[in-house]
Design an enzyme around this catalytic site. Structure first.
Site, PDB file in Angstrom:
ATOM      1  N   LYS A  69       0.849  -1.204   0.000  1.00  0.00           N
ATOM      2  CA  LYS A  69       0.000   0.000   0.000  1.00  0.00           C
ATOM      3  C   LYS A  69       0.876   1.242   0.000  1.00  0.00           C
ATOM      4  CE  LYS A  69      -4.014   2.095   0.612  1.00  0.00           C
ATOM      5  NZ  LYS A  69      -3.755   2.823  -0.657  1.00  0.00           N
ATOM      6  N   LYS A 105       5.418   2.380  -2.560  1.00  0.00           N
ATOM      7  CA  LYS A 105       5.292   3.767  -3.024  1.00  0.00           C
ATOM      8  C   LYS A 105       5.547   3.761  -4.521  1.00  0.00           C
ATOM      9  CE  LYS A 105       4.352   7.823  -1.223  1.00  0.00           C
ATOM     10  NZ  LYS A 105       3.510   8.072  -0.044  1.00  0.00           N
ATOM     11  N   ASP A 145      -0.472  10.964  -3.829  1.00  0.00           N
ATOM     12  CA  ASP A 145       0.583  11.567  -3.011  1.00  0.00           C
ATOM     13  C   ASP A 145       0.827  12.946  -3.622  1.00  0.00           C
ATOM     14  OD1 ASP A 145       2.573  10.981  -0.776  1.00  0.00           O
ATOM     15  OD2 ASP A 145       3.927  11.630  -2.338  1.00  0.00           O
ATOM     16  N   THR A 189      -5.758  12.725   7.243  1.00  0.00           N
ATOM     17  CA  THR A 189      -4.391  12.834   7.769  1.00  0.00           C
ATOM     18  C   THR A 189      -4.352  13.854   8.905  1.00  0.00           C
ATOM     19  OG1 THR A 189      -3.531  12.265   5.610  1.00  0.00           O
ATOM     20  CG2 THR A 189      -1.995  13.307   7.128  1.00  0.00           C
ATOM     21  N   ASN A 220      -3.260  20.719   1.796  1.00  0.00           N
ATOM     22  CA  ASN A 220      -4.333  19.844   2.267  1.00  0.00           C
ATOM     23  C   ASN A 220      -4.172  19.531   3.756  1.00  0.00           C
ATOM     24  OD1 ASN A 220      -6.529  17.971   2.105  1.00  0.00           O
ATOM     25  ND2 ASN A 220      -5.023  16.350   2.078  1.00  0.00           N
ATOM     26  N   SER A 353      -7.620   5.351   3.965  1.00  0.00           N
ATOM     27  CA  SER A 353      -7.439   4.619   2.701  1.00  0.00           C
ATOM     28  C   SER A 353      -7.742   3.138   2.906  1.00  0.00           C
ATOM     29  CB  SER A 353      -6.003   4.748   2.202  1.00  0.00           C
ATOM     30  OG  SER A 353      -5.865   5.873   1.381  1.00  0.00           O
TER      31      SER A 353
HETATM   32  P1  NAD Z   1       0.052  19.976  -0.428  1.00  0.00           P
HETATM   33  O1  NAD Z   1       0.789  20.020  -1.708  1.00  0.00           O
HETATM   34  O2  NAD Z   1      -1.430  20.055  -0.411  1.00  0.00           O
HETATM   35  O3  NAD Z   1       0.559  21.149   0.568  1.00  0.00           O
HETATM   36  C1  NAD Z   1       1.887  21.433   0.798  1.00  0.00           C
HETATM   37  C2  NAD Z   1       1.981  22.812   1.412  1.00  0.00           C
HETATM   38  O4  NAD Z   1       3.345  23.094   1.698  1.00  0.00           O
HETATM   39  C3  NAD Z   1       1.493  23.939   0.515  1.00  0.00           C
HETATM   40  O5  NAD Z   1       0.874  24.915   1.316  1.00  0.00           O
HETATM   41  C4  NAD Z   1       2.779  24.521  -0.056  1.00  0.00           C
HETATM   42  O6  NAD Z   1       2.636  25.873  -0.416  1.00  0.00           O
HETATM   43  C5  NAD Z   1       3.680  24.357   1.135  1.00  0.00           C
HETATM   44  N1  NAD Z   1       5.086  24.391   0.788  1.00  0.00           N
HETATM   45  C6  NAD Z   1       5.693  23.961  -0.335  1.00  0.00           C
HETATM   46  N2  NAD Z   1       7.005  24.226  -0.270  1.00  0.00           N
HETATM   47  C7  NAD Z   1       7.218  24.814   0.925  1.00  0.00           C
HETATM   48  C8  NAD Z   1       8.348  25.324   1.583  1.00  0.00           C
HETATM   49  N3  NAD Z   1       9.552  25.318   1.004  1.00  0.00           N
HETATM   50  N4  NAD Z   1       8.201  25.825   2.806  1.00  0.00           N
HETATM   51  C9  NAD Z   1       6.982  25.870   3.393  1.00  0.00           C
HETATM   52  N5  NAD Z   1       5.875  25.430   2.814  1.00  0.00           N
HETATM   53  C10 NAD Z   1       6.005  24.921   1.600  1.00  0.00           C
HETATM   54  O7  NAD Z   1       0.569  18.623   0.296  1.00  0.00           O
HETATM   55  P2  NAD Z   1      -0.122  17.855   1.481  1.00  0.00           P
HETATM   56  O8  NAD Z   1      -0.952  16.741   0.941  1.00  0.00           O
HETATM   57  O9  NAD Z   1      -0.710  18.835   2.427  1.00  0.00           O
HETATM   58  O10 NAD Z   1       1.165  17.145   2.128  1.00  0.00           O
HETATM   59  C11 NAD Z   1       2.018  17.850   3.016  1.00  0.00           C
HETATM   60  C12 NAD Z   1       2.975  16.859   3.660  1.00  0.00           C
HETATM   61  O11 NAD Z   1       2.216  15.848   4.353  1.00  0.00           O
HETATM   62  C13 NAD Z   1       3.883  16.091   2.701  1.00  0.00           C
HETATM   63  O12 NAD Z   1       5.098  15.826   3.372  1.00  0.00           O
HETATM   64  C14 NAD Z   1       3.144  14.757   2.501  1.00  0.00           C
HETATM   65  O13 NAD Z   1       4.027  13.708   2.122  1.00  0.00           O
HETATM   66  C15 NAD Z   1       2.611  14.556   3.908  1.00  0.00           C
HETATM   67  N6  NAD Z   1       1.500  13.634   3.988  1.00  0.00           N
HETATM   68  C16 NAD Z   1       0.341  13.902   3.326  1.00  0.00           C
HETATM   69  C17 NAD Z   1      -0.730  13.018   3.425  1.00  0.00           C
HETATM   70  C18 NAD Z   1      -2.033  13.324   2.777  1.00  0.00           C
HETATM   71  O14 NAD Z   1      -3.008  12.606   3.050  1.00  0.00           O
HETATM   72  N7  NAD Z   1      -2.143  14.343   1.944  1.00  0.00           N
HETATM   73  C19 NAD Z   1      -0.598  11.838   4.182  1.00  0.00           C
HETATM   74  C20 NAD Z   1       0.602  11.594   4.862  1.00  0.00           C
HETATM   75  C21 NAD Z   1       1.642  12.516   4.753  1.00  0.00           C
END
Ligand code: NAD
Length: 419
Positions: A69, A105, A145, A189, A220, A353
């Site tokens: 997964k 992944k 992702d 999350t 998100n 999920s």
């Molecule tokens: P996203 O793309 O929706 O949001 C990312 C945010 O980070 C945006 O606001 C962006 O502007 C900001 N960002 C980008 N570069 C940056 C920087 N240099 N400094 C500060 N902010 C910056 O992504 P997401 O889904 O919110 O995921 C965020 C993190 O959470 C990632 O590490 C992802 O792997 C992790 N994650 C997400 C989920 C999920 O369900 N979406 C699950 C587990 C882990």
């Protein structure tokens, strides 16, 4: 992140699994079984719509506990080391929270910003066709992702089902509701992370301080976390996007900021350009501003030996994957900062999920309340187990989490004969 940084994160995770495995008395064969991927699929595939070959990846790290997964990332920096690092983290996450899934992944090395919606669809369909013999509801279940979403999952589901000639909605999660997605997935999350945080604060209420929170990243995960926490009575004093950060000691109305972000491309700095009592600072500065709880929710490798000493938070909730490097981890441990590790803190996403997959298999769908209650139960149980072990053996929460995750997956691998 550059290649050397990714390699070193991967090596550090392998080393941490090895030392937890040795402590638990696992054999070298079992430790090897859970520190190296089972299958690596890496193909350069021509996508005629964009006129070139694209590198496509799927790393199936370990399926001792259940089908593989893990999400699919579309990003120019995607390479094999990054996909392996994210795949091993998925193995640990599923094992730690006790869901019957393995770790995987996937990715494609492209910059989605350079292509049209039709070209991205072509990449998604090509990825699904290329991987169609490796994925499946009982084999390997991808999800979104970075830079992939419900629409891309829909294209992939469609292409997979056309290729194999049958309906199989549980082959992929993170789908829109109309195609068999689960209620509650979008905020899972963040909600899961908040349940973990609340449980830790129940154990250590003194850490909440004045309940002032800084969140790096307002996508998100970060924006939903901000809204949920504000509604619980926390003050969100700092937030950021990729273009900069804002800080205000009395806190922000994060719901209206999220509304504006969803409807415009305005940066936070632009949004507050004329507001005098809001400090406009850099992302680096944000992390060291005064607060009680710091939540990295953006990128990897943000808390390092260069800033760990200056962090004022007493608690760090890692909603991003791998936001803290190993040197910073040691500094924070020394300072007594309670760091809630990513593979516990952000596991709510994979948990819902998993619920989506269960619902698809049953073809029977749950209410939002049922999803939320089950999410709460899983996050609570895992947090309780991690905290209790950390107290019993004087471990950090990350060390305790590693031990529980390695024990569960290591036992499964060894029962299968890898001993
Ligand atoms: P996203 O793309 O929706 O949001 C990312 C945010 O980070 C945006 O606001 C962006 O502007 C900001 N960002 C980008 N570069 C940056 C920087 N240099 N400094 C500060 N902010 C910056 O992504 P997401 O889904 O919110 O995921 C965020 C993190 O959470 C990632 O590490 C992802 O792997 C992790 N994650 C997400 C989920 C999920 O369900 N979406 C699950 C587990 C882990």
């Amino acid at each position: 992140m550059n290649n050397t940084e990714t390699q070193s994160i991967y090596k550090n995770i392998q080393n941490a699994i090895t030392s937890a495995g040795k402590k638990l008395g696992f054999s070298d064969a079992t430790i090897t079984n859970i520190t190296e991927p089972y299958n690596v699929i890496n193909q350069s595939v021509l996508v005629p719509e964009i006129g070139k070959e694209i590198d496509m990846y799927r790393v199936q790290f370990n399926n001792a506990l259940g089908p593989y997964k893990g999400g699919i990332r579309f990003h120019p920096d995607v390479d094999l080391d990054e996909v392996k690092t994210l795949a091993v983290t998925m193995m640990l996450k599923c094992s730690l929270i006790g869901i019957p899934l393995g770790g995987a992944k996937g990715g494609a090395t492209i910059n989605p910003r350079e292509y049209s919606e039709q070209q991205i669809e072509a990449v998604a369909r090509t990825w699904a066709r290329t991987m169609s013999t490796y994925i499946g509801v009982d084999k390997d279940i991808p999800a979104p992702d970075v830079n992939t979403n419900g629409q891309i999952m829909s294209y992939m589901l469609d292409e997979f089902e056309k290729t194999v000639g049958r309906s199989e909605p549980g082959v992929i999660t993170g789908k829109p509701i109309e195609l068999g997605g689960s209620l509650g997935r979008t905020q899972a999350t963040s909600q899961g992370g908040v349940y973990v945080l609340e449980k830790i604060l129940e154990f250590m209420p003194e850490l909440a301080g004045d309940k002032k929170i800084i969140i790096q990243g307002f996508g998100n995960v970060g924006s939903f976390a901000a809204i949920i926490l504000k509604n619980l009575g926390f003050t969100i004093v700092g937030i950021s996007d990729s273009r900069g950060a804002i800080y205000k000691d009395s806190g922000f109305d994060v719901e209206s900021i999220a509304d504006e972000k969803n409807t415009s491309r305005t940066s936070l700095h632009e949004m507050f350009a004329d507001v005098d009592d809001v400090q406009k600072i850099s992302n680096e500065d944000l992390l060291v501003q005064p607060c009680d709880i710091l939540i990295p929710a953006a990128l990897e490798n943000q808390i390092t030996e260069l800033n760990a000493d200056d962090i004022s938070a007493k608690v760090i909730l890692e909603l991003a994957n791998n936001p803290t490097n190993t040197k910073a981890d040691a500094i924070l441990k020394e300072k007594g900062v309670v760091l809630i590790p990513d593979f516990l803190a952000n596991a709510g996403g994979v948990t819902v999920s998993y619920f989506e997959w269960v619902q698809n298999r049953q073809q029977y769908y749950w209410t939002a309340k049922e999803v939320d209650e089950r999410l709460f139960a899983i996050m609570n149980k895992a947090t309780d187990a991690v905290y209790t072990l950390s107290q019993k053996e004087s471990l950090t929460l990350r060390e305790a989490g590693f031990q529980i995750a390695v024990e569960r997956v290591g036992k499964a691998a060894s029962l299968r004969g890898n001993k």
